[in-house]
Design a protein around this motif. Structure first.
Motif, mmCIF file in Angstrom:
data_model
loop_
_atom_site.group_PDB
_atom_site.id
_atom_site.type_symbol
_atom_site.label_atom_id
_atom_site.label_comp_id
_atom_site.label_asym_id
_atom_site.label_seq_id
_atom_site.Cartn_x
_atom_site.Cartn_y
_atom_site.Cartn_z
ATOM 1 N N MET A 125 -2.130 15.615 7.371
ATOM 2 C CA MET A 125 -0.790 16.039 6.936
ATOM 3 C C MET A 125 -0.418 17.320 7.675
ATOM 4 S SD MET A 125 -1.355 15.715 2.856
ATOM 5 C CE MET A 125 -2.055 14.239 2.123
ATOM 6 N N SER A 126 0.887 17.541 7.849
ATOM 7 C CA SER A 126 1.331 18.851 8.322
ATOM 8 C C SER A 126 2.097 19.498 7.183
ATOM 9 C CB SER A 126 2.217 18.712 9.556
ATOM 10 O OG SER A 126 3.302 17.868 9.267
ATOM 11 N N MET A 140 0.850 -1.205 0.000
ATOM 12 C CA MET A 140 0.000 0.000 0.000
ATOM 13 C C MET A 140 0.888 1.259 0.000
ATOM 14 S SD MET A 140 -3.118 0.885 2.577
ATOM 15 C CE MET A 140 -2.176 0.909 4.081
ATOM 16 N N ASN A 141 0.552 2.188 -0.875
ATOM 17 C CA ASN A 141 1.319 3.435 -0.914
ATOM 18 C C ASN A 141 0.805 4.409 0.145
ATOM 19 O OD1 ASN A 141 2.968 2.858 -3.218
ATOM 20 N ND2 ASN A 141 1.082 2.956 -4.408
ATOM 21 N N ALA A 142 1.730 5.117 0.785
ATOM 22 C CA ALA A 142 1.324 6.133 1.749
ATOM 23 C C ALA A 142 0.596 7.260 1.016
ATOM 24 C CB ALA A 142 2.548 6.672 2.471
ATOM 25 N N LEU A 143 1.095 7.533 -0.189
ATOM 26 C CA LEU A 143 0.533 8.639 -0.968
ATOM 27 C C LEU A 143 0.694 8.302 -2.446
ATOM 28 C CD1 LEU A 143 -0.463 11.644 -0.973
ATOM 29 C CD2 LEU A 143 1.937 12.311 -0.919
ATOM 30 N N SER A 144 -0.388 8.471 -3.211
ATOM 31 C CA SER A 144 -0.191 8.289 -4.653
ATOM 32 C C SER A 144 -0.935 9.343 -5.452
ATOM 33 C CB SER A 144 -0.547 6.868 -5.091
ATOM 34 O OG SER A 144 -1.801 6.524 -4.619
ATOM 35 N N GLY A 193 7.282 6.225 4.848
ATOM 36 C CA GLY A 193 8.627 6.444 5.378
ATOM 37 C C GLY A 193 9.619 7.005 4.367
ATOM 38 N N GLU A 194 9.157 7.222 3.142
ATOM 39 C CA GLU A 194 10.095 7.795 2.152
ATOM 40 C C GLU A 194 10.276 9.295 2.377
ATOM 41 O OE1 GLU A 194 10.815 6.304 -1.982
ATOM 42 O OE2 GLU A 194 8.649 6.125 -1.868
ATOM 43 N N PHE A 195 11.428 9.785 1.986
ATOM 44 C CA PHE A 195 11.695 11.227 1.981
ATOM 45 C C PHE A 195 11.838 11.611 0.511
ATOM 46 C CE2 PHE A 195 13.736 14.624 4.806
ATOM 47 C CZ PHE A 195 13.485 15.631 3.904
ATOM 48 N N GLN A 255 10.412 8.345 11.070
ATOM 49 C CA GLN A 255 10.042 7.450 9.958
ATOM 50 C C GLN A 255 8.721 7.869 9.303
ATOM 51 O OE1 GLN A 255 11.799 4.340 8.930
ATOM 52 N NE2 GLN A 255 13.381 5.556 9.901
ATOM 53 N N ASN A 256 8.443 9.181 9.302
ATOM 54 C CA ASN A 256 7.222 9.620 8.620
ATOM 55 C C ASN A 256 7.508 9.800 7.128
ATOM 56 O OD1 ASN A 256 8.881 11.756 9.089
ATOM 57 N ND2 ASN A 256 7.288 13.194 9.646
ATOM 58 N N THR A 257 6.457 10.066 6.365
ATOM 59 C CA THR A 257 6.611 10.254 4.924
ATOM 60 C C THR A 257 6.730 11.748 4.667
ATOM 61 O OG1 THR A 257 5.173 8.353 4.636
ATOM 62 C CG2 THR A 257 5.546 9.732 2.687
ATOM 63 N N ILE A 258 7.795 12.142 3.985
ATOM 64 C CA ILE A 258 7.992 13.572 3.742
ATOM 65 C C ILE A 258 7.998 13.844 2.238
ATOM 66 C CG2 ILE A 258 9.593 15.527 4.021
ATOM 67 C CD1 ILE A 258 10.485 14.406 6.650
ATOM 68 N N VAL A 259 7.277 14.869 1.839
ATOM 69 C CA VAL A 259 7.401 15.375 0.470
ATOM 70 C C VAL A 259 7.931 16.799 0.601
ATOM 71 C CG1 VAL A 259 6.290 15.746 -1.757
ATOM 72 C CG2 VAL A 259 5.385 14.004 -0.203
#
Ligand SMILES: Nc1ncnc2c1ncn2[C@@H]1O[C@H](COP(=O)(O)OP(=O)(O)OP(=O)(O)O)[C@@H](O)[C@H]1O
Length: 358
Positions: free
Chosen positions: A78-79, A1-5, A30-32, A185-189
């Motif tokens: 999201m923040s 499952m993707n965190a964000l797509s 968990g990706e940056f 380990q959060n997901t960052i964009v």
């Protein structure tokens, strides 16, 4: 499952500007992810659509496989850290950082602990009682970072969060953001136009140009195997040199006609160019300023030398093309410089499509 797509995302603004074109991006938990590209390429628009501040014209945004196109920003979990801070002017620094925790009805002592910890990390402890208006731009930006930090949402969006900091602070904050990501380990964009930030922070980098993704890959692959000549020249400092050359065949040997000389290519490269029908055609070749050897070879006329401590960057005119070279500062550089290119490090691009050949 993707965190964000993001699937087939298009964004047209009311004035007709087509800011984002058919964008597809799947992000794991968990990706940056660092989105990088020149001014106006659609980075901020993409981030604002993810956040929900901007409507998507076409396409789907999903968080944990749930469609969120119509969900308001507050409900997306999201923040966000903006270039423009977006702090509440009537609240103190402490209250600003505490805000997301208060909204979650966290216990006061727990809030205090978290706010003080975050303030320490971004170095704003002395200013906790001040209002944002009494801080410098860089201090405000650090408060905004602390607020995003304590919010500790599964997805954190950052739009040029270090742009108002001086060089030393920026390096320090970059390290803090990276450490924090490793801990949470959060997901960052993260959006930036700064390729150094992209290379140092991203687990993967998304390079954009004119509203379109050019390449999505690890920093190392982006640097070593740029998908096209735009990515090649955008990532890396000094910029990669891109020049025109011809592929020729003499007897059984495939060679590169370049700068008035014919160069014998490594066998694998020669095979690849022949198999893909590049013999007797023009191609683009790329080489980095660091991939040259200072020895008898090509001679270029020196136009400009920039001394940077232990190295120097040289701009030189070589057969009418400007090339960037990097040399140790101990090397005397006069009016002309002789160099050869490490042929194993050459990049080849199609001269029409500008796509990577090998
Ligand atoms: N509100 C708006 N209305 C109309 N056009 C807009 C609007 N916001 C952005 N654009 C246009 O959309 C394109 C993408 O803008 P965007 O701000 O996403 O780029 P960017 O890559 O973030 O640039 P920068 O690095 O300069 O912030 C640009 O051509 C811009 O002029």
């Amino acid at each position: 499952m993707n965190a964000l797509s993001l699937h087939n995302i298009d964004k047209y603004y009311e004035n007709g500007a087509h800011a984002v074109k058919g964008l597809n991006l799947d992000i794991n938990r968990g990706e940056f992810i660092v989105v990088v590209g020149p001014s106006g390429c659609g980075k901020s628009t993409t981030l604002r659509m993810i956040a929900g501040f901007e409507k998507v014209t076409n396409g789907e945004i999903k968080v944990n496989d749930k469609f969120v196109n119509d969900l308001e920003p507050m409900k997306r979990g999201m923040s966000m850290v903006f270039q423009s801070y977006a702090l509440y002017p009537y609240m103190t620094v402490y209250e600003n950082i505490a805000f997301p925790l208060k909204m979650r009805n966290m216990r006061k002592d727990e809030i205090k602990r978290k706010v003080e910890e975050a303030a320490e990390v971004v170095n704003v402890t002395p200013y906790l009682k001040r209002k944002p208006g009494q801080l410098s731009g860089g201090q405000r930006q650090r408060v905004a970072l602390a607020r995003a930090m304590v919010a500790n949402t599964a997805i954190c969006l950052m739009d040029e969060p270090l742009s108002n900091l001086d060089a030393a602070l920026r390096t320090g904050m970059r390290r803090e953001i990276k450490k924090l990501h490793q801990r949470l380990q959060n997901t960052i964009v993260y959006v930036t136009h700064d390729q150094v930030e992209a290379m140092t922070l991203g687990t993967r980098i998304v390079v954009m140009k004119d509203g379109m993704i050019q390449q999505i890959d690890t920093p190392q692959n982006i640097y070593e195997k740029p998908a096209n000549s735009f990515v090649a020249s955008f990532i890396g400092n000094p910029q990669m040199n891109i020049c025109t050359a011809s592929v020729i065949k003499e007897g059984k040997q495939v060679k590169l006609l370049f700068g008035g000389e014919d160069l014998t290519l490594p066998p694998q490269t020669a095979d690849m160019l022949e198999r893909q029908n590049y013999v007797n055609k023009d191609i683009l070749i790329g080489f980095r300023a660091t991939d040259v050897l200072y020895e008898e070879g090509f001679v270029a006329e020196v136009e400009h030398v920039e001394l940077l401590g232990n190295e120097q960057h040289v701009k030189a005119n070589w057969n009418g093309q400007q090339v960037s070279l990097q040399a140790p500062s101990s090397m005397p550089i006069d009016k002309a410089v002789s160099f050869s290119i490490n042929l194993d490090k050459l990049h080849f691009f199609d001269s029409d499509t500008e796509e990577r050949i090998c």
